[in-house]
Design a protein around this motif. Structure first.
Motif, short mmCIF file in Angstrom:
data_model
loop_
_atom_site.label_atom_id
_atom_site.label_comp_id
_atom_site.label_asym_id
_atom_site.label_seq_id
_atom_site.Cartn_x
_atom_site.Cartn_y
_atom_site.Cartn_z
N THR A 434 15.71 0.44 26.07
CA THR A 434 15.17 1.33 25.70
C THR A 434 15.06 2.49 24.26
O THR A 434 15.00 2.64 23.20
N SER A 435 15.25 3.94 24.66
CA SER A 435 15.89 4.19 24.36
C SER A 435 16.92 5.15 23.58
O SER A 435 16.74 4.94 23.05
N THR A 436 17.89 3.95 24.52
CA THR A 436 19.78 4.23 23.99
C THR A 436 19.52 3.66 22.58
O THR A 436 19.99 3.45 21.76
N THR A 437 18.36 2.21 22.39
CA THR A 437 18.03 1.16 21.66
C THR A 437 17.04 2.50 20.03
O THR A 437 17.56 2.49 19.06
N ALA A 438 16.56 3.28 20.41
CA ALA A 438 15.58 4.31 19.35
C ALA A 438 16.64 5.18 19.12
O ALA A 438 16.47 4.93 17.81
N LYS A 465 35.08 3.13 5.59
CA LYS A 465 34.58 4.12 7.14
C LYS A 465 33.01 3.78 7.81
O LYS A 465 32.55 3.60 8.62
N GLU A 466 32.26 4.63 6.85
CA GLU A 466 31.10 4.65 6.98
C GLU A 466 30.11 2.47 7.08
O GLU A 466 29.44 2.91 7.89
N GLU A 467 30.52 2.34 6.64
CA GLU A 467 29.56 0.78 6.85
C GLU A 467 30.70 -0.09 7.95
O GLU A 467 29.93 -0.61 8.21
N ASP A 468 31.49 -0.03 8.13
CA ASP A 468 31.69 -0.33 9.73
C ASP A 468 31.66 0.38 10.63
O ASP A 468 30.33 -0.30 11.45
N LEU A 469 30.81 1.45 10.59
CA LEU A 469 30.29 2.19 11.49
C LEU A 469 29.33 1.91 11.58
O LEU A 469 28.43 1.55 12.60
N LEU A 470 28.27 1.97 10.78
CA LEU A 470 27.01 0.77 10.86
C LEU A 470 26.45 0.09 10.75
O LEU A 470 25.86 -0.67 12.06
N ASN A 471 27.70 -0.76 10.84
CA ASN A 471 27.93 -3.12 11.45
C ASN A 471 28.18 -2.88 12.95
O ASN A 471 27.47 -3.26 13.82
N GLU A 472 29.05 -1.82 13.54
CA GLU A 472 29.70 -1.46 14.34
C GLU A 472 27.62 -1.22 15.34
O GLU A 472 27.58 -1.96 16.58
N LEU A 473 26.95 -0.31 14.95
CA LEU A 473 26.13 0.41 15.39
C LEU A 473 25.19 -0.81 15.64
O LEU A 473 24.51 -0.80 16.36
N LEU A 474 24.90 -1.55 14.78
CA LEU A 474 24.05 -2.71 14.56
C LEU A 474 24.59 -3.89 15.61
O LEU A 474 23.76 -4.18 15.97
N ALA A 475 25.86 -4.38 15.61
CA ALA A 475 26.02 -4.93 16.23
C ALA A 475 26.05 -4.97 17.60
O ALA A 475 25.90 -5.41 18.54
N GLU A 476 26.19 -3.37 18.22
CA GLU A 476 25.29 -2.88 19.77
C GLU A 476 24.36 -2.58 19.74
O GLU A 476 23.65 -3.18 21.36
N MET A 477 23.30 -2.09 18.61
CA MET A 477 21.58 -2.76 19.31
C MET A 477 21.86 -4.36 19.51
O MET A 477 20.60 -4.37 19.98
#
Length: 506
Positions: A434-438, A465-477
């Motif tokens: 949960t902490s990692t997700t936060a 590049k930022e759009e890709d990073l954002l999508n990557e983070l959202l997918a990991e969350m």
């Protein structure tokens, strides 16, 4: 016409009670055998205190709340009373301060060092002497610092300023017989009491006047209990003329008839009520039996709603009720009891099953904090105020008590960080995933802010590049949340299977 039964909607209809595993219990605790009907246990987010058997005097055990396993017979205790201890209560405004009442006619106030006792404690920081017979009841004021009430078998109620040791009010003529129970109302402006004469009284302690009296609240002859609810109503427990255990709800504006009465069973154990003002739930622990019943109190008829019953094989000698600051919010735990067996202390958690790992704001409204709303002198001068509240959304951080009598002088502060290390401490355990997700959510917000700033400045470099990073983070969350939910469901399944094996069902 077809009629359909309407089921009352409540988020507490499925509260699940479960005892902790054996390895998390406290063993070899010689629980007191005194016949006085007190809970014999007091709990706060730091410590568990249990009244124990002691030769030649009175003693109680104090251990850190995370303690488990066997208690060594040489474990230090609080042992300054000359006769058995009858009641113990932690201060609501300092988790290191505890008061005790005894058959030696005194009330003593103790300061427990952080981490617990490393040697027997015989010297109290305050000794209060004013009763002529044994003292069986103590109750801290809910919102005023250092105001403590005591009631004794001399039929008197004393109100003390603990900081000065001064007896500020004494009610000698309000009760003709032994007082069974005393409870402050929400802002500490009034008391409700029940007595051996079967009467319920509402009292103004500062004026020393009885505001309301209801004769024969319960017809039975065995001891009764009363507790003030946050909406101004009073809940009582007692016995009917046929010796059946009862609970009743009373409106202080009109005590002529109860708002509701429920009869339960014919057991002879006194029902000890534990009230949670945050959820408006009442838990009834039968002393000497093996059940905990819980009810929800509402403003609509029939007012008292039975939710469920927790039953176990062994009877309870007493029970401690943990305040909301100590429960684990990430497990949707809304209450926790510490059940006293003959030689064991067993935690029992009350939880509301939820699939989400997010903070459940509907289960955890702001709760009473350790910060007092008034000083003792302000309350004595006639001021009233309800307890100050604190949110549990980020976990709760208990303040560290400073040793010495000065703790009784000032107002303790809520601390979100340790002043020396700068690291956050919390009585609510956190989940690493949960902490990692936060943290990832926080990083996502930073990216949004960064993009907005750059667009404002006209700088639109590397948007892809930022759009890709954002999508990557959202997918990991999203993946992490799925893992958490799956693991929680797996753990619940395994715990149920283990419980069935331990009960011999498999």
């Amino acid at each position: 016409m077809s009629f359909r039964r309407v089921v009352r909607q409540s988020k507490f209809r499925h509260v699940f009670a479960q005892a902790w595993k054996t390895e998390h219990c406290i063993d070899d605790v010689r629980v007191s055998r005194v016949t006085w009907d007190s809970p014999l246990c007091a709990v706060n987010p730091k410590f568990i205190a249990v009244i124990i058997e002691a030769g030649g005097g009175g003693a109680f055990l104090v251990v850190p709340i995370n303690k488990s396993g066997r208690i060594d017979q040489s474990c230090p205790t609080v042992c300054g009373h000359l006769a058995p201890v009858l009641d113990i209560q932690w201060s609501p405004h300092d988790d290191n301060i505890i008061a005790s009442a005894s058959e030696d006619n005194t009330v003593k106030v103790w300061q427990i060092p952080d981490g617990g006792l490393n040697k027997p404690m015989t010297e109290a920081i305050v000794t209060l002497e004013g009763h002529s017979k044994r003292v069986g009841i103590i109750a801290w004021h809910p919102s005023a610092l250092n105001i403590l009430l005591s009631a004794g078998c001399d039929n008197a109620i004393c109100v003390w300023n603990v900081r000065t040791g001064e007896l500020v009010y004494q009610l000698n003529d309000s009760h003709p017989d032994i007082i069974y129970s005393v409870s402050w109302n929400k802002d500490g402006s009034a008391l409700c009491t029940v007595c051996k004469d079967k009467a319920l009284r509402v009292i103004d302690p500062r004026r020393g006047t009885v505001l309301k009296v209801k004769e024969k609240v319960h017809e039975g002859t065995r001891p009764m209990r009363a507790v003030f609810l946050s909406n101004g109503k009073i809940l009582t427990t007692g016995f009917s003329r046929m010796s059946e255990r009862q609970l009743a709800l009373w409106d202080t504006k009109d005590l002529s008839e109860p708002m509701a009465v429920q009869e339960m069973d014919s057991s002879n154990g006194v029902l000890l009520p534990f009230y949670d003002p945050d959820t408006n739930m009442v838990y009834l622990c039968g002393k000497g039996d093996s059940t905990i019943r819980y009810f929800e109190i509402t403003d609509e008829s029939p007012y008292v709603h039975f939710l469920s019953l927790y039953s176990s094989k062994e009877p309870q000698r007493g029970a401690g009720f943990l305040c909301k600051r100590g429960v684990e919010v990430n497990k949707c735990e809304i209450a926790r009891f510490y059940k006293l067996h003959e030689r064991k202390v067993e935690p029992i958690s009350m939880t509301v099953p939820r699939k989400s790992d997010l903070f459940q704001s509907d289960l955890y409204p702001d709760t009473a904090s350790v910060e007092p709303a008034l000083l003792a002198e302000e309350w004595i001068a006639g001021q009233d105020a309800p307890p100050l509240l604190v949110s549990l959304s980020g976990g709760y951080s208990a303040p560290t008590s400073k040793l010495g009598r000065d703790t009784l002088r000032g107002k303790p502060k809520l601390a979100s960080q340790d002043s020396e290390t700068g690291t956050t401490t919390s009585s609510v355990s956190s989940n690493a995933i949960t902490s990692t997700t936060a943290a990832k959510e926080h990083k996502t917000e930073e990216i949004h802010h960064s993009r907005a700033a750059r667009e404002t400045d006209g700088n639109r470099e590397q948007p892809k590049k930022e759009e890709d990073l954002l999508n990557e983070l959202l997918a990991e969350m999203k993946a992490l949340r799925a893992v958490v939910l799956a693991q929680n469901q797996r753990i619940e399944l395994l715990e149920r299977q283990l419980a069935r094996i331990e009960d011999g069902d498999v």
